[in-house]
Design a protein around this motif. Structure first.
Motif, PDB file in Angstrom:
ATOM      1  N   SER A  20      72.819  52.662  87.989  1.00  0.00           N
ATOM      2  CA  SER A  20      74.252  52.484  88.775  1.00  0.00           C
ATOM      3  C   SER A  20      74.554  53.493  89.255  1.00  0.00           C
ATOM      4  O   SER A  20      74.312  54.217  90.743  1.00  0.00           O
ATOM      5  CB  SER A  20      75.745  52.548  88.196  1.00  0.00           C
ATOM      6  N   ALA A  21      74.134  55.149  89.010  1.00  0.00           N
ATOM      7  CA  ALA A  21      74.306  56.189  89.642  1.00  0.00           C
ATOM      8  C   ALA A  21      72.842  56.216  90.411  1.00  0.00           C
ATOM      9  O   ALA A  21      72.758  57.073  91.750  1.00  0.00           O
ATOM     10  CB  ALA A  21      73.759  57.172  88.229  1.00  0.00           C
ATOM     11  N   CYS A  22      72.102  56.093  90.090  1.00  0.00           N
ATOM     12  CA  CYS A  22      70.430  55.900  90.743  1.00  0.00           C
ATOM     13  C   CYS A  22      70.578  55.172  91.736  1.00  0.00           C
ATOM     14  O   CYS A  22      70.202  55.704  92.935  1.00  0.00           O
ATOM     15  CB  CYS A  22      69.125  55.559  90.046  1.00  0.00           C
ATOM     16  N   SER A  23      71.075  54.314  91.916  1.00  0.00           N
ATOM     17  CA  SER A  23      70.882  53.167  93.062  1.00  0.00           C
ATOM     18  C   SER A  23      72.168  53.575  94.085  1.00  0.00           C
ATOM     19  O   SER A  23      72.091  53.917  95.398  1.00  0.00           O
ATOM     20  CB  SER A  23      71.051  51.942  92.802  1.00  0.00           C
ATOM     21  N   GLY A  24      73.296  53.934  93.746  1.00  0.00           N
ATOM     22  CA  GLY A  24      74.515  54.780  94.897  1.00  0.00           C
ATOM     23  C   GLY A  24      75.102  53.804  95.776  1.00  0.00           C
ATOM     24  O   GLY A  24      74.821  52.573  94.765  1.00  0.00           O
ATOM     25  N   GLN A  25      75.986  54.213  96.315  1.00  0.00           N
ATOM     26  CA  GLN A  25      76.965  53.824  96.554  1.00  0.00           C
ATOM     27  C   GLN A  25      76.229  53.445  98.161  1.00  0.00           C
ATOM     28  O   GLN A  25      77.011  54.270  98.879  1.00  0.00           O
ATOM     29  CB  GLN A  25      77.912  52.940  95.778  1.00  0.00           C
ATOM     30  N   PRO A  26      76.095  52.597  98.534  1.00  0.00           N
ATOM     31  CA  PRO A  26      75.400  52.365  99.871  1.00  0.00           C
ATOM     32  C   PRO A  26      76.206  52.706 101.309  1.00  0.00           C
ATOM     33  O   PRO A  26      76.386  53.246 101.957  1.00  0.00           O
ATOM     34  CB  PRO A  26      74.525  51.407 100.333  1.00  0.00           C
ATOM     35  N   LEU A  27      77.330  51.788 100.829  1.00  0.00           N
ATOM     36  CA  LEU A  27      78.784  51.419 101.864  1.00  0.00           C
ATOM     37  C   LEU A  27      79.356  52.924 102.554  1.00  0.00           C
ATOM     38  O   LEU A  27      79.905  53.191 103.248  1.00  0.00           O
ATOM     39  CB  LEU A  27      79.615  50.428 101.288  1.00  0.00           C
ATOM     40  N   ALA A  28      79.563  53.777 100.932  1.00  0.00           N
ATOM     41  CA  ALA A  28      80.608  55.102 101.159  1.00  0.00           C
ATOM     42  C   ALA A  28      79.194  56.052 101.822  1.00  0.00           C
ATOM     43  O   ALA A  28      79.735  57.330 101.714  1.00  0.00           O
ATOM     44  CB  ALA A  28      80.530  55.336 100.163  1.00  0.00           C
ATOM     45  N   ASN A  29      77.977  55.785 101.721  1.00  0.00           N
ATOM     46  CA  ASN A  29      76.840  57.014 103.074  1.00  0.00           C
ATOM     47  C   ASN A  29      76.591  57.036 103.945  1.00  0.00           C
ATOM     48  O   ASN A  29      75.309  55.874 103.942  1.00  0.00           O
ATOM     49  CB  ASN A  29      75.375  56.120 102.047  1.00  0.00           C
ATOM     50  N   ASN A  30      77.608  57.551 104.794  1.00  0.00           N
ATOM     51  CA  ASN A  30      77.570  58.121 106.128  1.00  0.00           C
ATOM     52  C   ASN A  30      78.225  59.130 106.755  1.00  0.00           C
ATOM     53  O   ASN A  30      78.761  59.599 106.235  1.00  0.00           O
ATOM     54  CB  ASN A  30      77.275  56.817 107.135  1.00  0.00           C
ATOM     55  N   TRP A  31      77.747  59.649 107.894  1.00  0.00           N
ATOM     56  CA  TRP A  31      78.141  60.992 108.386  1.00  0.00           C
ATOM     57  C   TRP A  31      79.702  60.268 108.948  1.00  0.00           C
ATOM     58  O   TRP A  31      79.846  58.504 109.250  1.00  0.00           O
ATOM     59  CB  TRP A  31      76.989  61.496 109.919  1.00  0.00           C
ATOM     60  N   PRO A  32      80.021  61.110 109.551  1.00  0.00           N
ATOM     61  CA  PRO A  32      81.460  60.914 110.427  1.00  0.00           C
ATOM     62  C   PRO A  32      81.258  60.281 111.380  1.00  0.00           C
ATOM     63  O   PRO A  32      80.013  60.824 112.692  1.00  0.00           O
ATOM     64  CB  PRO A  32      82.268  62.544 109.627  1.00  0.00           C
ATOM     65  N   GLY A  33      82.468  60.523 111.922  1.00  0.00           N
ATOM     66  CA  GLY A  33      82.681  60.025 113.357  1.00  0.00           C
ATOM     67  C   GLY A  33      84.015  60.276 113.960  1.00  0.00           C
ATOM     68  O   GLY A  33      84.542  61.551 113.616  1.00  0.00           O
ATOM     69  N   LEU A  34      83.790  60.891 115.088  1.00  0.00           N
ATOM     70  CA  LEU A  34      84.737  61.995 116.237  1.00  0.00           C
ATOM     71  C   LEU A  34      85.404  61.914 117.316  1.00  0.00           C
ATOM     72  O   LEU A  34      84.633  61.425 118.214  1.00  0.00           O
ATOM     73  CB  LEU A  34      83.773  63.121 115.813  1.00  0.00           C
ATOM     74  N   ALA A  35      86.614  61.964 117.225  1.00  0.00           N
ATOM     75  CA  ALA A  35      87.459  62.405 119.175  1.00  0.00           C
ATOM     76  C   ALA A  35      88.086  63.467 119.203  1.00  0.00           C
ATOM     77  O   ALA A  35      88.393  63.954 117.803  1.00  0.00           O
ATOM     78  CB  ALA A  35      87.510  60.640 118.931  1.00  0.00           C
TER      79      ALA A  35
END
Lengths: 357, 263
Positions: A20-35
């Motif tokens: 589980s730890a190796c596979s990670g959580q792909p959905l939580a994995n992204n850069w932020p949005g900004l306005a």
């Protein structure tokens, strides 16, 4: 349970945890949005949307107040003229949310069922109608009160970028390699063009056509009155939107090269300009300076000849397109010690923002 | 290092197979199936040595000399270990031969999961990582993003089928079932009531289906496809040797065999 069974069970449980730890959580994995507006920066990062005071760099509000495992934000928030801050979540239930930009209070939420995709691209507001592109390949048509105004427009491939408009038509890029022209009045697709590669960023609308970059490592020019052609090739995939400034088109690629194309002659304005890392974020132009944010975590200011005016190490990796508010340039690095920083035109950092736990 | 020796080759191989198959709908599922067959073929010698090792160890448990030293040195663990090593050496048995292939499978499963999620690139950041993973000689612009649809599944997400308002995790159930069947079929009958190896195998046949079923329930369904195909191939491979213990699938099947042998 005897000792041997217990040992075996613990061993298998450890194996499960390890996997589980190796596979990670792909959905939580992204850069932020900004306005931003004149008072606040709005940062959509992970489980929260933050409003940050532009003068002090302090948090004004966060949404939701407590972390919610169902919400996950990566799209750029969008401000509407009637005082709403729109943001979609890629979390479990994919809600599309309207917030009060002054307080962070929820104005309305439209829930999308489990089988619909998340919101990676930002919505476009045109004539009091929200056109919200979803990763499930549909553009959802919602009014400013959060009700669906018309049937969603099906495009096919995942939509990761905001639609662009010339005021009458919608221009949409899709990951399935297609560029679409849609009549918002009817929801009918007027034209679809195969770009030869996925297009993760928004098209740029010029006076007589539209410019699109793609993973085909090309800039495609689609004429308003029909026809399209490749006007430039790059060394690597183009992720960010091109930047149009008069007769010059600026763009960058994943090899880290920054290009300046003279649209009149079709020639490049400079030879090789290559800051210190791949460029995913779109370029930003303010006055005479072109700002380039690199994956190496550097913010570079170029002049129109491609010469470096200054460069600052921000930290982390920068994938989010910097935004401008007054004289300030806001940068939201990913995997850095802070989530937001601001710089003036001379490259002087005023503050950094680290959310309280 | 993990990235270079496991993730990158696996992801590129998956992409190559997907491209070779014509990169249409359902093709990534087929690519995973072909990939699994390839992995099975590559690990065939290892699996054969696992079976051989397990059988040798099993035979040893029923051996008189082995049982005698267990009794004789029951209170002297050090001497017992020395005697066991002597017997291993004399009979050319490697006590770890049956464990090694299982250990080899583990990084393959982890790597495959990471390769599948990377290849399917659910998020922009995953897509960016995928861009870095692709070998320069692979021309994949035309096939990215991959079509994650396979039959009724989205291979990048956990699978379930809505039945009467309930989300039934069919793949997780099939994974647990096929893992159970495979472990039961490959479980040799033992006549020794104190056979530790048989007890261990029996426990594994309960826990492994639960663990793999849990993975299938919570992670991308592409990994569940790998488990199912791998299990089915394992059963076929074992059955082809003529050693499959089909009676183990029946309730009390192994007990009947044990008592029959005692008579």
């Amino acid at each position: 349970m005897n000792t041997k069974r217990l040992k075996l069970f613990v061993l298998l449980a450890l194996g499960a945890t390890f996997l589980s730890a190796c596979s990670g959580q792909p959905l939580a994995n992204n850069w932020p949005g900004l306005a931003t507006d004149s008072e606040h920066a709005y940062l959509a990062a992970g489980s929260f949307v933050y409003a940050v005071d532009l003068e002090s760099g302090e948090e004004v509000w966060r949404y939701p107040a407590e972390a919610n495992g169902k919400l996950l934000f990566y799209a750029n928030p969008v401000l509407t003229s009637d005082g709403q801050l729109l943001i979609g979540s890629t979390g479990k239930e994919h809600p599309f949310i309207s917030l009060d930009p002054a307080t962070g209070k929820e104005k309305w939420t439209k829930h999308f069922t489990e089988n619909k995709g998340g919101w990676v691209g930002s919505p476009l507001v045109l004539n009091d109608t929200i056109y919200a592109p979803n990763a499930d390949g549909f553009i959802y048509v919602i009014n400013l009160n959060g009700k669906e105004d018309a049937d969603p427009i099906e495009l096919g491939g995942a939509l990761w970028s905001a639609p662009s408009t010339d005021g009458s038509l919608l221009y949409v890029t899709s990951l399935d390699h297609y560029f679409h022209v849609i009549d918002p009045a009817t929801g009918v697709m007027n034209e679809s063009i195969d770009l030869g590669g996925a297009a993760p960023s928004s098209p740029v609308v010029g006076s007589d056509g539209v410019y699109v970059g793609s993973f085909a490592s090309t800039i495609e020019y689609i004429k308003t009155n029909g026809g399209h052609k490749v006007i430039a090739k790059t060394d690597s995939w183009i992720w960010g939107s091109p930047l149009l400034d008069g007769q010059t088109l600026y763009y960058a690629d994943l090899s880290g090269k920054v290009y300046s194309l003279d649209l009149a002659s079709g020639n490049q304005n400079w030879d090789i300009v290559q800051p210190d890392g791949p460029v995913v974020a779109s370029l930003l132009i303010v006055g005479d300076q072109i700002y380039v944010a690199t994956e190496a975590g550097t913010l570079v200011a170029l002049d129109r000849e491609g010469k470096t005016v200054w460069e600052k190490t921000v930290g982390g990796k920068i994938y989010t397109t910097p935004v401008i508010s007054g004289d300030l340039i806001l940068v939201a690095p990913y995997q850095a010690d802070f989530v937001l920083a601001d710089y003036d035109a001379a490259g002087k950092q005023a503050w950094t923002f680290v959310p309280e736990k | 290092m993990w990235e270079t020796i496991i993730i990158q080759p696996m992801t590129n191989l998956l992409l190559w197979i997907y491209d070779f198959l014509g990169h249409g709908p359902h093709m990534f599922g087929l690519a995973i199936i072909l990939f699994t067959i390839l992995i099975k073929l590559i690990t065939l010698p290892l699996n054969a040595s696992q079976v051989k090792g397990a059988q040798a160890m099993q035979a040893l448990q029923n051996d008189k000399e082995w049982q005698d030293i267990q009794k004789k040195y029951a209170k002297d663990k050090e001497k017992l270990a020395q005697e066991q090593m002597r017997i291993y050496k004399e009979r050319g048995i490697n006590p770890f031969a049956s464990c090694l292939p299982t250990l080899v499978q583990f990084p393959i499963i982890i790597g495959l999961y990471q390769s599948i999620t990377r290849a399917l690139s659910v998020t922009p950041y995953d897509m960016l990582k995928l861009a870095r993973t692709i070998y320069p000689f692979q021309n994949v612009e035309g096939i990215i993003p991959l079509n994650s649809k396979f039959l009724w599944m989205d291979l990048g997400r956990p699978e379930s089928i809505q039945i009467l308002g309930f989300a039934l995790p069919t793949l997780a159930i099939i994974v647990a079932l096929t893992t159970y069947i495979q472990s039961k079929l490959t479980m040799p009958a033992s006549t020794n009531p104190n056979d530790q190896s048989a007890q261990m195998t029996k426990m594994m046949s309960i826990y492994m289906p639960l663990m793999l079923g849990w993975f299938a329930l919570n992670f991308a369904s592409g990994i569940a496809v790998y488990f199912i195909i791998s299990n089915v191939l394992g059963v076929v491979q074992y059955a082809a040797t003529g050693r499959a213990n089909w009676s183990n699938l029946l309730p009390g099947g192994s007990k009947k065999i044990s008592s029959a042998k005692k008579k």
